[in-house]
Design a protein around this motif. Structure first.
Motif, mmCIF file in Angstrom:
data_model
loop_
_atom_site.group_PDB
_atom_site.id
_atom_site.type_symbol
_atom_site.label_atom_id
_atom_site.label_comp_id
_atom_site.label_asym_id
_atom_site.label_seq_id
_atom_site.Cartn_x
_atom_site.Cartn_y
_atom_site.Cartn_z
ATOM 1 N N PHE A 261 10.527 -37.580 39.815
ATOM 2 C CA PHE A 261 10.396 -36.129 39.779
ATOM 3 C C PHE A 261 9.169 -35.771 38.951
ATOM 4 C CE2 PHE A 261 10.975 -31.930 37.922
ATOM 5 C CZ PHE A 261 11.191 -31.185 39.070
ATOM 6 N N GLU B 167 12.835 -23.834 37.636
ATOM 7 C CA GLU B 167 12.951 -24.632 38.857
ATOM 8 C C GLU B 167 13.004 -26.120 38.530
ATOM 9 O OE1 GLU B 167 10.780 -22.271 38.288
ATOM 10 O OE2 GLU B 167 11.397 -20.687 39.678
ATOM 11 N N ASP B 168 12.140 -26.553 37.599
ATOM 12 C CA ASP B 168 12.136 -27.981 37.234
ATOM 13 C C ASP B 168 13.437 -28.365 36.537
ATOM 14 O OD1 ASP B 168 9.663 -28.266 38.314
ATOM 15 O OD2 ASP B 168 8.580 -28.462 36.423
ATOM 16 N N SER C 96 16.105 -28.666 39.098
ATOM 17 C CA SER C 96 15.928 -29.845 39.954
ATOM 18 C C SER C 96 16.355 -31.120 39.236
ATOM 19 C CB SER C 96 14.463 -29.953 40.391
ATOM 20 O OG SER C 96 14.087 -28.850 41.192
ATOM 21 N N ASP D 299 19.568 -33.481 40.344
ATOM 22 C CA ASP D 299 19.427 -34.896 40.706
ATOM 23 C C ASP D 299 20.229 -35.716 39.702
ATOM 24 O OD1 ASP D 299 18.692 -37.496 41.248
ATOM 25 O OD2 ASP D 299 16.597 -36.983 41.650
ATOM 26 N N ASN E 144 21.076 -24.863 47.693
ATOM 27 C CA ASN E 144 20.064 -24.698 46.656
ATOM 28 C C ASN E 144 20.697 -25.028 45.313
ATOM 29 O OD1 ASN E 144 18.633 -23.041 44.498
ATOM 30 N ND2 ASN E 144 17.203 -22.908 46.212
ATOM 31 N N VAL E 145 19.934 -25.595 44.404
ATOM 32 C CA VAL E 145 20.512 -26.116 43.170
ATOM 33 C C VAL E 145 21.212 -25.066 42.342
ATOM 34 C CG1 VAL E 145 18.979 -28.087 42.976
ATOM 35 C CG2 VAL E 145 18.244 -25.891 42.064
#
Length: 503
Positions: free
Chosen positions: A344, A368-369, A372, A376, A484-485
């Motif tokens: 990532f 967003e990061d 994400s 994960d 979506n996360v």
């Protein structure tokens, strides 16, 4: 003889003897008495030494390398005594027939001060070796040796009362050191680095950026005569390097120091260097070493990635997009073991420097990061090994040296200091009762990424009012359309749609 030298009893003058008829000596006893040094005086104000003999000596026969100055506790030799052999002199003056006054060489004075101080008449002695001086009959001196009680103590020591001055200094940011040149030898056991401040101008009132670093310590690397090489504290150097407008050239490197910085060998404090008359560096040697990443850690609660470098880096040029998190996921089944790689790459983030440690840079992850990474399940969890890759373009130090990259051959293990323990919050939800033909869509917006597989739709209740009054309905099922996360879209079952419409 002259005709009037003497007369006899009848007042008759002696017969003269002219030079052409000189009378030869009938018995001659030559001078065999050896030269003796009676006393000596050391003057550290004028840096001269006076030697007083029992008779005149021949200057050309004087050999100063036969003289040693020593320090001891008494006239007899004791353990721990020290000596220094003189190497030369200048400006000899005979104060009278028996007294020779000479100027000591600067190197000899420096070594005496460094090796033997403090000196007093009681603890200072001279070793006057044989053939150090001859009289006019070529008789050598009586040696004054170390054995027994033949050590000659000083008659007087004129102490230096002049304060030392810092003449010049060089700042070396490659070696993290400072070389100081003083007006005289200083006491290396009495260095106080906290008395020194480095600032960007001769006066802090008129500096372009008004920045300074007060030093906190240091150690002596080398002491040679009037020169000291000081190893600076790493934290002090890091603070200097973190300021791009201080200590980068002679034009922005000035020093102020109180008298406590150093003392000379007689205890005289330094001439203070005051703000407004700060001393400019004679040279500034730039840092030419590339910075390195020492560690990377992640706080998933605060969503902050922290990087510790070997030295401060320029946060104005920091590029977080060059950071990639890598995780190895090993799975086993009945027949084989397989390893997969998850990567990532950060898309950015806000960057700041630690106030406590200038070598530490914090990257607050974008929402967003952060989502994400949390979504994960193979990255940044204690269940899997996660590492960090850091490209060379991520950072430069304040001397524009590029970062030594961290790649697959030297990647750093990511230390997840705090796993995510903050409960996600439902921020808002949308309900579309007219989604397509005979269907309804519920959209849930969470504060962070959520684990889709953990969704329990039957734990969602729709009610008429915010305080629980009125009718309500608990969902029985549905289909997740969007994963979506942090945003979930749930297509409600026809039964649930109808029940909600009817209620």
């Amino acid at each position: 003889l002259g005709a009037t030298v003497i007369r006899d009893a009848y007042r008759v003058y002696v017969r003269s003897i002219p030079p052409a008829q000189a009378l030869q000596v009938s018995r001659f006893v030559p001078d065999v008495s050896r030269v003796e040094l009676v006393k000596f005086v050391l003057n550290f104000v004028t840096n001269r030494m006076t030697l007083i003999f029992n008779e005149p000596i021949v200057l050309e026969s004087f050999n100063i390398s036969k003289i040693l100055i020593g320090r001891s506790g008494s006239r007899t030799r004791r353990s721990g005594s020290r000596t220094y052999q003189l190497t030369g002199y200048t400006d000899p003056i005979f104060l009278n027939d028996y007294s020779l006054d000479i100027a000591l060489l600067e190197t000899d004075v420096n070594e005496i001060q460094a090796l033997l101080f403090p000196l007093t008449p009681e603890n200072t002695f001279i070793i006057f070796q044989e053939n150090a001086a001859f009289d006019h009959s070529a008789n050598p001196n009586i040696p004054i040796l170390v054995e027994g009680e033949l050590i000659g103590n000083a008659t007087d020591i004129v102490r230096d009362s002049v304060r030392p001055s810092l003449v010049s200094y060089e700042l070396n940011l490659e070696l993290d050191s400072m070389t100081c040149n003083f007006s005289e030898v200083v006491n290396v056991s009495n260095i106080e680095m906290t008395a020194v401040t480095i600032q960007d101008a001769e006066s802090s009132l008129f500096g372009a950026f008004d920045v300074s670093v007060a030093l906190t310590g240091g150690s002596i690397l080398q002491a040679s005569g009037r020169m000291l090489v000081i190893q600076m504290n790493k934290r002090d150097v890091d603070l200097l390097k973190a300021l791009p407008t201080l200590g980068t050239s002679r034009s922005n490197t000035y020093l102020v120091a109180s008298g406590d910085f150093v003392t000379d060998m007689n205890g005289n404090a330094l001439n203070p260097i005051v703000d407004g008359r700060a001393l400019q560096a004679s040279d500034v040697i730039a840092d030419n070493t590339s910075p390195e990443v020492l560690s990377v850690q992640l706080d998933l609660n605060a969503t902050i990635l922290e990087l510790r470098f070997s030295e401060p880096v320029d946060i104005s040029q920091f590029n977080a997009t060059g950071i990639t998190l890598v995780s190895y996921n090993t799975t086993k089944d009945s027949t084989a073991t397989s390893t997969s790689l998850s990567e990532f790459q950060l898309s950015g983030g806000s960057v700041s420097r630690s106030e406590e440690d200038p070598t530490v840079v914090s990257v607050r992850l974008t929402q967003e990061d952060a989502n994400s990474i949390k979504f994960d399940r193979t990255i940044a969890t204690r269940q899997y090994d996660t590492f960090a890759l850091v490209a060379a373009e991520v950072a430069v130090d304040t001397s524009a040296n590029r970062l030594n990259a961290v790649n697959f051959t030297n990647m750093l293990e990511l230390n997840v200091t705090v796993e995510d323990s903050t409960p996600p919050r439902l921020l808002r939800f949308d309900l579309d009762m007219n989604h397509g033909s005979n269907s309804a869509l519920m959209r849930l917006y969470f504060s962070e990424a959520v684990y889709i597989e953990s969704l329990n739709i039957s734990d969602i209740t729709v009610q008429e009012s915010h305080d629980g009054r009125g009718s309500s309905y608990t969902l029985s099922g549905g289909v997740v359309l969007q994963k979506n996360v942090s945003v979930l879209e749930i297509l409600l079952s026809p039964k649930d749609r109808d029940s909600i419409t009817a209620g």
